[in-house]
Design a protein around this motif. Structure first.
Motif, PDB file in Angstrom:
ATOM      1  N   VAL A   1      27.690  27.654 -11.856  1.00 42.85           N
ATOM      2  CA  VAL A   1      27.433  29.092 -12.033  1.00 42.85           C
ATOM      3  C   VAL A   1      26.335  29.558 -11.086  1.00 42.85           C
ATOM      4  O   VAL A   1      26.461  30.591 -10.409  1.00 42.85           O
ATOM      5  N   GLY A   2      25.266  28.772 -10.977  1.00 47.57           N
ATOM      6  CA  GLY A   2      24.170  29.134 -10.076  1.00 47.57           C
ATOM      7  C   GLY A   2      24.665  29.281  -8.650  1.00 47.57           C
ATOM      8  O   GLY A   2      24.396  30.282  -7.981  1.00 47.57           O
ATOM      9  N   LEU A   3      25.430  28.269  -8.182  1.00 50.61           N
ATOM     10  CA  LEU A   3      25.927  28.331  -6.807  1.00 50.61           C
ATOM     11  C   LEU A   3      26.912  29.488  -6.642  1.00 50.61           C
ATOM     12  O   LEU A   3      26.969  30.125  -5.590  1.00 50.61           O
ATOM     13  N   GLY A   4      27.690  29.754  -7.713  1.00 50.46           N
ATOM     14  CA  GLY A   4      28.644  30.866  -7.659  1.00 50.46           C
ATOM     15  C   GLY A   4      27.922  32.184  -7.425  1.00 50.46           C
ATOM     16  O   GLY A   4      28.395  33.038  -6.661  1.00 50.46           O
ATOM     17  N   ILE A   5      26.767  32.352  -8.070  1.00 52.20           N
ATOM     18  CA  ILE A   5      25.967  33.570  -7.859  1.00 52.20           C
ATOM     19  C   ILE A   5      25.642  33.706  -6.379  1.00 52.20           C
ATOM     20  O   ILE A   5      25.770  34.773  -5.780  1.00 52.20           O
ATOM     21  N   GLY A   6      25.226  32.583  -5.781  1.00 59.27           N
ATOM     22  CA  GLY A   6      24.872  32.620  -4.362  1.00 59.27           C
ATOM     23  C   GLY A   6      26.060  33.028  -3.506  1.00 59.27           C
ATOM     24  O   GLY A   6      25.923  33.864  -2.603  1.00 59.27           O
ATOM     25  N   LEU A   7      27.239  32.454  -3.798  1.00 59.90           N
ATOM     26  CA  LEU A   7      28.442  32.794  -3.030  1.00 59.90           C
ATOM     27  C   LEU A   7      28.755  34.282  -3.172  1.00 59.90           C
ATOM     28  O   LEU A   7      29.091  34.955  -2.203  1.00 59.90           O
ATOM     29  N   LEU A   8      28.635  34.772  -4.408  1.00 61.69           N
ATOM     30  CA  LEU A   8      28.974  36.170  -4.676  1.00 61.69           C
ATOM     31  C   LEU A   8      28.037  37.106  -3.917  1.00 61.69           C
ATOM     32  O   LEU A   8      28.484  38.054  -3.253  1.00 61.69           O
ATOM     33  N   VAL A   9      26.716  36.822  -3.984  1.00 60.62           N
ATOM     34  CA  VAL A   9      25.751  37.662  -3.271  1.00 60.62           C
ATOM     35  C   VAL A   9      26.053  37.623  -1.773  1.00 60.62           C
ATOM     36  O   VAL A   9      26.061  38.649  -1.093  1.00 60.62           O
ATOM     37  N   GLY A  10      26.352  36.406  -1.274  1.00 58.43           N
ATOM     38  CA  GLY A  10      26.666  36.273   0.139  1.00 58.43           C
ATOM     39  C   GLY A  10      27.893  37.074   0.513  1.00 58.43           C
ATOM     40  O   GLY A  10      27.932  37.714   1.578  1.00 58.43           O
ATOM     41  N   LEU A  11      28.901  37.070  -0.379  1.00 56.98           N
ATOM     42  CA  LEU A  11      30.131  37.825  -0.114  1.00 56.98           C
ATOM     43  C   LEU A  11      29.815  39.315   0.000  1.00 56.98           C
ATOM     44  O   LEU A  11      30.262  39.993   0.940  1.00 56.98           O
ATOM     45  N   VAL A  12      29.023  39.827  -0.951  1.00 53.95           N
ATOM     46  CA  VAL A  12      28.673  41.249  -0.916  1.00 53.95           C
ATOM     47  C   VAL A  12      27.894  41.569   0.365  1.00 53.95           C
ATOM     48  O   VAL A  12      28.206  42.526   1.084  1.00 53.95           O
ATOM     49  N   ASN A  13      26.898  40.738   0.672  1.00 49.49           N
ATOM     50  CA  ASN A  13      26.126  40.931   1.911  1.00 49.49           C
ATOM     51  C   ASN A  13      27.055  40.961   3.114  1.00 49.49           C
ATOM     52  O   ASN A  13      26.958  41.834   3.979  1.00 49.49           O
ATOM     53  N   GLY A  14      27.946  39.981   3.165  1.00 53.43           N
ATOM     54  CA  GLY A  14      28.827  39.849   4.318  1.00 53.43           C
ATOM     55  C   GLY A  14      29.729  41.061   4.475  1.00 53.43           C
ATOM     56  O   GLY A  14      29.904  41.583   5.578  1.00 53.43           O
ATOM     57  N   ILE A  15      30.289  41.541   3.354  1.00 51.69           N
ATOM     58  CA  ILE A  15      31.170  42.705   3.436  1.00 51.69           C
ATOM     59  C   ILE A  15      30.387  43.917   3.932  1.00 51.69           C
ATOM     60  O   ILE A  15      30.843  44.661   4.808  1.00 51.69           O
ATOM     61  N   GLY A  16      29.192  44.099   3.399  1.00 46.46           N
ATOM     62  CA  GLY A  16      28.383  45.237   3.822  1.00 46.46           C
ATOM     63  C   GLY A  16      28.034  45.179   5.299  1.00 46.46           C
ATOM     64  O   GLY A  16      28.115  46.178   6.006  1.00 46.46           O
ATOM     65  N   VAL A  17      27.678  43.986   5.768  1.00 52.57           N
ATOM     66  CA  VAL A  17      27.241  43.862   7.162  1.00 52.57           C
ATOM     67  C   VAL A  17      28.438  43.837   8.110  1.00 52.57           C
ATOM     68  O   VAL A  17      28.447  44.512   9.137  1.00 52.57           O
ATOM     69  N   ALA A  18      29.477  43.067   7.755  1.00 53.86           N
ATOM     70  CA  ALA A  18      30.576  42.856   8.691  1.00 53.86           C
ATOM     71  C   ALA A  18      31.555  44.020   8.684  1.00 53.86           C
ATOM     72  O   ALA A  18      31.999  44.454   9.753  1.00 53.86           O
ATOM     73  N   TYR A  19      31.913  44.521   7.516  1.00 52.59           N
ATOM     74  CA  TYR A  19      32.962  45.539   7.458  1.00 52.59           C
ATOM     75  C   TYR A  19      32.398  46.949   7.419  1.00 52.59           C
ATOM     76  O   TYR A  19      32.929  47.844   8.048  1.00 52.59           O
ATOM     77  N   LEU A  20      31.298  47.155   6.664  1.00 51.72           N
ATOM     78  CA  LEU A  20      30.718  48.506   6.647  1.00 51.72           C
ATOM     79  C   LEU A  20      29.793  48.721   7.839  1.00 51.72           C
ATOM     80  O   LEU A  20      29.377  49.844   8.108  1.00 51.72           O
TER      81      LEU A  20
END
Lengths: 370, 319
Positions: B100-119
């Motif tokens: 669960v802890g690592l999943g949080i990290g993946l999720l935050v990274g996904l949101v960051n990545g979408i914001g930076v890469a796509y937006l």
């Protein structure tokens, strides 16, 4: 004529949006505040806005030259700590000494009274500008990336602040605190001008908050002339295309140093006011970090591109005011304090994401990679 | 310039100089302790291992941060990704705690990545916002107090126990290091990362899905921060408010001291490793000297500037 206005609006769409957003938010805030549209509310708000507005201006100048200044919060904190020694206002003056490596070195007495306070203010602002000048020199002559150079100098400045004030303390002249954090009427009464503020012609102006006047003064006296000067234009040119600016023979090095020096000066103004407002010096590292980060957010919300070259310190002031007004709303609508950080984050993310929706209109994907 | 430094590549020089500086710190620290206490704790393996164990958390954060810096971005959401992962891991507990802890990290990274890469929002500001949101979520979740939940046994074993006298946290750090180094040197993803850092448009024209790679990089950084958070919670037996705040700037400093260009596209993982060791040793020497916080900050800043003046200077823009 109308075409001209339309073009100007299109060129400054970021700042126009920021101004409109702030106007809407602030009117809404005053409408829902039980004492809305009163001098008291205005004074309180401008006290809370001033330091961040200064830091936002500070951050804008290096950003325009496409460099980030991560030391603005540290410079603010350091200047505040100096102020808590130099602005005590005691008539006999403040004895200064340096305790280092177990040595006790007397540094003489800093003059007291009104002239001492004025001198203290000048010294504090000079310290801020000097810190910025050092940043500029490290960036230009050391050829170190601004973001990492100011990260390092910021640590040094915080260290100096901690050395000066290991624990919060010090004292600032009470009259100075009262005069600068209230309305013009209180200011006049404190410094005994305009019949102690009772002059007839002065009455319509007496409600205006002093920080608000200071903000406009600093913007008009420092920022506007700088922007119109050769150096100011060079700052914009460096930010939009450094190579082209070099080829055009612009004073690139001087422009960068000026940008960071001005940033230090503005950050010094913020630190000085914060110290006067809280009547103490406090080397608060988390607070310095929060101010630095909020200054970046203000710059972006105010319509300045982090890539440099476009934007204005005036826009950043509005960015800072928007950030602060949002937190004022928490008080009005009685949002649980625990939820406030969440709201702040969501609003910041929403603001930058909505601003970024323009990417959906880009037809050539290559245009994205600038 | 002498022949030795001429034969070194541009990426190796910083690593060598940083390694030399580590020696200088060790020698200076030992001379100090010998003169003052008549002992040399800095040279004892037990003490060094203990310091490196604490450094492992910084090392893992820095590994992720380096990936993001290599593609010319930055991740300011590390502090609260780390704290959120630690808090969620301890509050879930049981065998699911670490996933669960690592999943949080993946999720935050996904949101960051979408914001930076796509937006295309600058990473500086988007990750800052995500950091504020994560902080907000955690403050709302914990009520602003230190969570009462404790780390699971597995988390404690991984972070605080020793195998054959070597702290387990060092094995985790070593595993992360090998993974990152191999990925950067030996896989297509690693090549893409360097290519994007040098010129994203060129990488895109060469057929790299640069936006997807950017998202992956942020997810790696997120999961690294989360892993550090889970371990740190295991080390201190619980999660606490602001536990990640002390890791953001040192991790960036470690990456940059290790010779990675803050503008992306250049740098070796070995450098980051050396950078972390340098910062950890510097910190421990300063605490042996009982240096007050003020002096630490000043020395810390001066060391970064000094190191970069020696080998991190940029080139003049002339065209």
């Amino acid at each position: 004529m109308l075409d001209d206005v339309a073009i100007r609006v299109r060129q400054n769409v970021g700042i126009v949006t920021a101004v409109l957003l702030f106007a809407v938010l602030y009117v809404l805030y005053n409408l829902s505040h039980p004492k809305g549209f009163s001098s008291a509310v205005l004074v309180q708000n401008s006290d809370e806005i001033f330091a961040l507005a200064m830091l936002a201006m500070a951050q804008t100048v290096p950003v325009l030259a496409s460099g980030l200044d991560l030391s603005v919060g540290a410079v603010m904190t350091m200047v505040g700590c100096f102020a808590s020694y130099l602005l005590t206002g005691t008539a006999a003056g403040a004895p200064l000494h340096l305790d280092i490596f177990g040595l006790h070195i007397g540094l003489g007495t800093f003059p007291g009274g009104v002239s001492g306070i004025l001198l203290g203010i000048v010294v504090c602002l000079a310290i801020g500008a000097l810190a910025g000048f050092i940043n500029g020199c490290v960036v230009v002559y050391g050829r170190i990336q601004p973001i990492i150079a100011t990260l390092a100098t910021g640590a040094v400045y915080i260290g100096i602040a901690l050395f000066l004030r290991p624990t919060p303390g010090g004292k600032i002249d009470e009259d100075l605190n009262w005069a600068l954090t209230n309305s013009l009427g209180d200011f006049a009464a404190t410094v005994h001008i305009f019949d102690d503020g009772a002059a007839g012609w002065f009455a319509p102006l007496a409600w205006i908050p002093v920080p608000f006047v200071l903000l406009i003064l600093i913007a008009l006296v420092v920022w506007v002339p700088f922007r119109r000067s050769v150096l100011g234009r060079a700052v914009y040119a460096v930010g939009s295309a450094e190579g082209a600016a070099y080829m055009s023979g612009l004073p690139i090095d001087r422009a960068k140093i000026a940008a960071f020096t001005l940033a230090g000066f503005f950050a010094g103004c913020g630190g000085l006011f914060l110290a006067i407002q809280t009547s103490s010096g406090n080397a608060d590292i988390p607070q310095a970090g929060a101010y630095t980060l909020n200054s970046i957010a203000s710059v972006v919300i105010g319509g300045t591109s982090l890539l440099g070259g476009t934007g204005s310190a005036i826009g950043s002031i509005f960015g800072a005011m928007i950030l602060r007004v949002i937190s004022f709303f928490f008080r009005i609508f009685d949002i649980a304090p625990l939820l406030q950080p969440l709201f702040e984050g969501v609003i910041l993310l929403a603001a930058v994401s909505i601003g970024a929706l323009g990417v959906l209109r880009v037809k050539n994907t290559l245009e994205l990679f600038r | 310039m002498n022949s030795a430094s001429l034969s070194l590549s541009r990426d190796d020089r910083p690593i060598l100089i940083a390694a030399l500086f580590i020696l200088v710190i060790l020698v200076a620290g030992t001379v100090y302790t010998f003169a003052r206490f008549g002992s040399a704790p800095l040279l004892s393996p037990t003490y060094l291992l203990q310091q490196l164990q604490i450094g492992a958390f910084l090392g893992i954060v820095a590994a992720g941060m380096m990936i993001v810096i290599l593609i010319a971005q930055i991740d300011l959401s590390v502090p609260w990704t780390l704290a959120a992962a630690a808090m969620m891991a301890t509050s879930i507990g049981g065998p699911l705690a670490i996933p669960v802890g690592l999943g949080i990290g993946l999720l935050v990274g996904l949101v960051n990545g979408i914001g930076v890469a796509y937006l295309r929002v600058p990473s500086m500001i988007f990750t800052l916002g995500v950091n504020a949101v994560m902080r907000g979520l955690m403050v709302a979740h914990t009520g602003g107090y230190a969570p009462q939940t404790a780390a699971t046994d597995l988390m404690r074993t991984l972070a605080a126990d020793r195998t054959l006298g070597i702290p387990n946290a060092l094995f985790v750090w070593a595993a992360v290091s090998v993974l990152v180094a191999v990925m950067l040197q030996r896989t297509a993803l690693g090549r893409y990362i360097y290519a994007i850092g040098n010129k994203e448009a060129a990488a895109y024209l060469a057929g790299v899905d640069t936006r997807r790679v950017t998202v992956i990089c942020f997810m790696i950084c997120g999961v690294a921060a989360a892993l550090a958070g889970v371990l740190l919670a295991g080390y201190s037996t619980k999660a606490y408010q602001g536990m990640g705040d002390a890791y953001l700037l040192p991790s960036i400093a470690a990456v940059v001291i290790g010779g990675t260009n803050i503008l992306g596209g250049r740098g070796r993982y070995l450098g980051t490793l050396i950078g972390v060791v340098l910062i950890v040793l510097l910190n421990s020497v300063l605490s042996i000297m009982e240096m007050p916080e003020a002096g630490r900050q000043v020395i810390y800043g001066l060391v970064i500037i000094f190191m970069l003046l020696v080998y991190g200077r940029g080139e003049r823009v002339t065209s």
